[in-house]
Design a protein around this motif. Structure first.
Motif, PDB file in Angstrom:
ATOM      1  N   GLY A   1       0.811  -1.216   0.000  1.00  0.00           N
ATOM      2  CA  GLY A   1       0.000   0.000   0.000  1.00  0.00           C
ATOM      3  C   GLY A   1       0.841   1.260   0.000  1.00  0.00           C
ATOM      4  N   TYR A   2       1.828   1.326   0.874  1.00  0.00           N
ATOM      5  CA  TYR A   2       2.673   2.512   0.926  1.00  0.00           C
ATOM      6  C   TYR A   2       3.515   2.667  -0.337  1.00  0.00           C
ATOM      7  N   THR A   3       3.930   1.573  -0.920  1.00  0.00           N
ATOM      8  CA  THR A   3       4.696   1.663  -2.160  1.00  0.00           C
ATOM      9  C   THR A   3       3.815   2.164  -3.303  1.00  0.00           C
ATOM     10  N   ILE A   4       2.586   1.672  -3.370  1.00  0.00           N
ATOM     11  CA  ILE A   4       1.666   2.130  -4.412  1.00  0.00           C
ATOM     12  C   ILE A   4       1.330   3.601  -4.232  1.00  0.00           C
ATOM     13  N   LEU A   5       1.211   4.061  -2.990  1.00  0.00           N
ATOM     14  CA  LEU A   5       0.969   5.484  -2.748  1.00  0.00           C
ATOM     15  C   LEU A   5       2.208   6.329  -3.035  1.00  0.00           C
ATOM     16  N   TYR A   6       3.384   5.755  -2.877  1.00  0.00           N
ATOM     17  CA  TYR A   6       4.625   6.487  -3.086  1.00  0.00           C
ATOM     18  C   TYR A   6       4.906   6.742  -4.571  1.00  0.00           C
ATOM     19  N   LEU A   7       4.556   5.812  -5.428  1.00  0.00           N
ATOM     20  CA  LEU A   7       4.903   5.931  -6.849  1.00  0.00           C
ATOM     21  C   LEU A   7       4.356   7.196  -7.516  1.00  0.00           C
ATOM     22  N   PRO A   8       3.077   7.555  -7.368  1.00  0.00           N
ATOM     23  CA  PRO A   8       2.616   8.803  -7.989  1.00  0.00           C
ATOM     24  C   PRO A   8       3.289  10.045  -7.410  1.00  0.00           C
ATOM     25  N   VAL A   9       3.573  10.026  -6.120  1.00  0.00           N
ATOM     26  CA  VAL A   9       4.247  11.168  -5.496  1.00  0.00           C
ATOM     27  C   VAL A   9       5.658  11.305  -6.047  1.00  0.00           C
ATOM     28  N   CYS A  10       6.345  10.200  -6.223  1.00  0.00           N
ATOM     29  CA  CYS A  10       7.698  10.211  -6.787  1.00  0.00           C
ATOM     30  C   CYS A  10       7.680  10.752  -8.215  1.00  0.00           C
ATOM     31  N   ILE A  11       6.726  10.297  -8.998  1.00  0.00           N
ATOM     32  CA  ILE A  11       6.598  10.778 -10.381  1.00  0.00           C
ATOM     33  C   ILE A  11       6.313  12.272 -10.396  1.00  0.00           C
ATOM     34  N   TYR A  12       5.435  12.734  -9.502  1.00  0.00           N
ATOM     35  CA  TYR A  12       5.098  14.153  -9.440  1.00  0.00           C
ATOM     36  C   TYR A  12       6.335  14.995  -9.140  1.00  0.00           C
ATOM     37  N   PHE A  13       7.136  14.583  -8.172  1.00  0.00           N
ATOM     38  CA  PHE A  13       8.315  15.364  -7.813  1.00  0.00           C
ATOM     39  C   PHE A  13       9.353  15.364  -8.931  1.00  0.00           C
ATOM     40  N   LYS A  14       9.485  14.260  -9.654  1.00  0.00           N
ATOM     41  CA  LYS A  14      10.434  14.237 -10.768  1.00  0.00           C
ATOM     42  C   LYS A  14       9.982  15.163 -11.895  1.00  0.00           C
ATOM     43  N   VAL A  15       8.695  15.137 -12.203  1.00  0.00           N
ATOM     44  CA  VAL A  15       8.174  15.994 -13.268  1.00  0.00           C
ATOM     45  C   VAL A  15       8.267  17.461 -12.863  1.00  0.00           C
ATOM     46  N   SER A  16       7.937  17.769 -11.626  1.00  0.00           N
ATOM     47  CA  SER A  16       7.981  19.167 -11.188  1.00  0.00           C
ATOM     48  C   SER A  16       9.413  19.689 -11.147  1.00  0.00           C
ATOM     49  N   SER A  17      10.379  18.842 -10.792  1.00  0.00           N
ATOM     50  CA  SER A  17      11.764  19.306 -10.790  1.00  0.00           C
ATOM     51  C   SER A  17      12.260  19.554 -12.219  1.00  0.00           C
ATOM     52  N   LYS A  18      11.837  18.719 -13.165  1.00  0.00           N
ATOM     53  CA  LYS A  18      12.219  18.946 -14.559  1.00  0.00           C
ATOM     54  C   LYS A  18      11.595  20.236 -15.085  1.00  0.00           C
ATOM     55  N   ARG A  19      10.357  20.504 -14.704  1.00  0.00           N
ATOM     56  CA  ARG A  19       9.697  21.740 -15.132  1.00  0.00           C
ATOM     57  C   ARG A  19      10.371  22.961 -14.543  1.00  0.00           C
ATOM     58  N   SER A  20      10.782  22.895 -13.301  1.00  0.00           N
ATOM     59  CA  SER A  20      11.444  24.041 -12.685  1.00  0.00           C
ATOM     60  C   SER A  20      12.809  24.282 -13.330  1.00  0.00           C
ATOM     61  N   ILE A  21      13.511  23.219 -13.703  1.00  0.00           N
ATOM     62  CA  ILE A  21      14.798  23.374 -14.393  1.00  0.00           C
ATOM     63  C   ILE A  21      14.588  24.016 -15.753  1.00  0.00           C
ATOM     64  N   GLN A  22      13.548  23.583 -16.479  1.00  0.00           N
ATOM     65  CA  GLN A  22      13.261  24.178 -17.781  1.00  0.00           C
ATOM     66  C   GLN A  22      12.872  25.645 -17.645  1.00  0.00           C
ATOM     67  N   ARG A  23      12.089  25.998 -16.618  1.00  0.00           N
ATOM     68  CA  ARG A  23      11.715  27.396 -16.396  1.00  0.00           C
ATOM     69  C   ARG A  23      12.937  28.246 -16.110  1.00  0.00           C
ATOM     70  N   ASN A  24      13.859  27.709 -15.311  1.00  0.00           N
ATOM     71  CA  ASN A  24      15.078  28.463 -14.990  1.00  0.00           C
ATOM     72  C   ASN A  24      15.942  28.652 -16.229  1.00  0.00           C
ATOM     73  N   GLU A  25      16.006  27.673 -17.110  1.00  0.00           N
ATOM     74  CA  GLU A  25      16.780  27.809 -18.337  1.00  0.00           C
ATOM     75  C   GLU A  25      16.140  28.825 -19.277  1.00  0.00           C
ATOM     76  N   GLU A  26      14.830  28.875 -19.321  1.00  0.00           N
ATOM     77  CA  GLU A  26      14.134  29.828 -20.187  1.00  0.00           C
ATOM     78  C   GLU A  26      14.314  31.258 -19.693  1.00  0.00           C
ATOM     79  N   GLN A  27      14.409  31.445 -18.389  1.00  0.00           N
ATOM     80  CA  GLN A  27      14.560  32.786 -17.845  1.00  0.00           C
ATOM     81  C   GLN A  27      15.947  33.338 -18.081  1.00  0.00           C
ATOM     82  N   VAL A  28      16.932  32.486 -18.228  1.00  0.00           N
ATOM     83  CA  VAL A  28      18.325  32.942 -18.414  1.00  0.00           C
ATOM     84  C   VAL A  28      18.584  33.303 -19.813  1.00  0.00           C
TER      85      VAL A  28
END
Length: 81
Positions: free
Chosen positions: A54-81
């Motif tokens: 149960g905890y592993t199944i709940l962890y997987l979407p959260v892990c995916i969310y954090f990976k996607v959000s970190s990639k988006r923040s990196i792309q935003r920072n590159e666009e601003q520079v």
């Protein structure tokens, strides 16, 4: 404040599978070592492994969310520079 809250949530989410594993191991020890299991051994094994699954199944979407959000923040920072 929001960034600190997200970091705390990320730490909590990272610990979730390990807490589930610990609880599952305790249940295995209790049911198979102390009390003994009658006929449906697979049912007891499934019941004992539910916290980890149960905890592993709940962890997987959260892990995916954090990976996607970190990639988006990196792309935003590159666009601003």
């Amino acid at each position: 404040m929001e960034k600190e809250m997200m970091e705390n949530f990320k730490k909590y989410a990272t610990l979730m599978p390990f807490v589930g594993l610990f609880v599952s191991l305790l249940l295995f020890v209790y049911f198979f070592g102390i009390t003994g299991v009658e006929e449906p051994i697979w049912g007891a094994a499934l019941y004992c492994s539910l916290p980890f699954l149960g905890y592993t199944i709940l962890y997987l979407p959260v892990c995916i969310y954090f990976k996607v959000s970190s990639k988006r923040s990196i792309q935003r920072n590159e666009e601003q520079v």
